[in-house]
Design a protein around this motif. Structure first.
Motif: not given
Length: 143
Positions: A63-65, A85-88, A95-102, A108-111
């Motif tokens: 429903s949202r990015h 991971w799940v934040t709520e 809600k999911l939180a993401y990190e695109v990383r090495d 990038a950080e996203a939800t």
């Protein structure tokens, strides 16, 4: 490598940057990041459970990015990962939180907000107890 407590609740999806992901500026195109997030979600809720003999979680829609780009992601031979991971968690959404990383950088950080959806009835629904238990695996417990 010692894992932090938070890492125990993160799903990790590794991938390699493809030639077609690179734009005319010489870095990964911003639209491709959403594809990486989608791939990570599919592995988290479908691929990994199926490989483990569990039922995948089905019937969810976004429903949202939101996404914040932190650094340009340049072509590399090293794997990049999406940590999720799940934040709520609620009865019919989470809600999911993401990190695109090495290992060194966060690119990038996203939800995303996902809602439970009944495809046959074409309407929102509540998560089943089994779905809530699965989603709960990725919630960092409060102290």
């Amino acid at each position: 490598m010692q894992r932090t407590p938070q890492a125990e609740y993160r799903h990790v999806y590794e991938f390699s940057i493809r030639f077609g992901d690179i734009d005319s500026q010489g870095h990964v195109n911003n639209v491709k990041f959403l594809g990486y997030l989608e791939d990570a979600r599919l592995e988290m809720f479908h691929g990994d459970p199926v490989r483990k003999g569990d039922e995948p979680v089905r019937g969810m829609v976004i429903s949202r990015h939101e996404i914040d780009y932190r650094l340009p992601l340049l072509p590399t031979v090293y794997p990049i990962r999406v940590e999720t991971w799940v934040t709520e968690a609620r009865a019919a959404s989470f809600k999911l939180a993401y990190e695109v990383r090495d290992d060194e950088n966060v690119y990038a950080e996203a939800t995303s907000t996902l809602v439970a959806f009944d495809v046959a009835a074409n309407r929102l629904r509540r998560f089943t107890p089994e779905e809530r238990e699965f989603i709960g695996r990725y919630v960092l417990p409060t102290a």
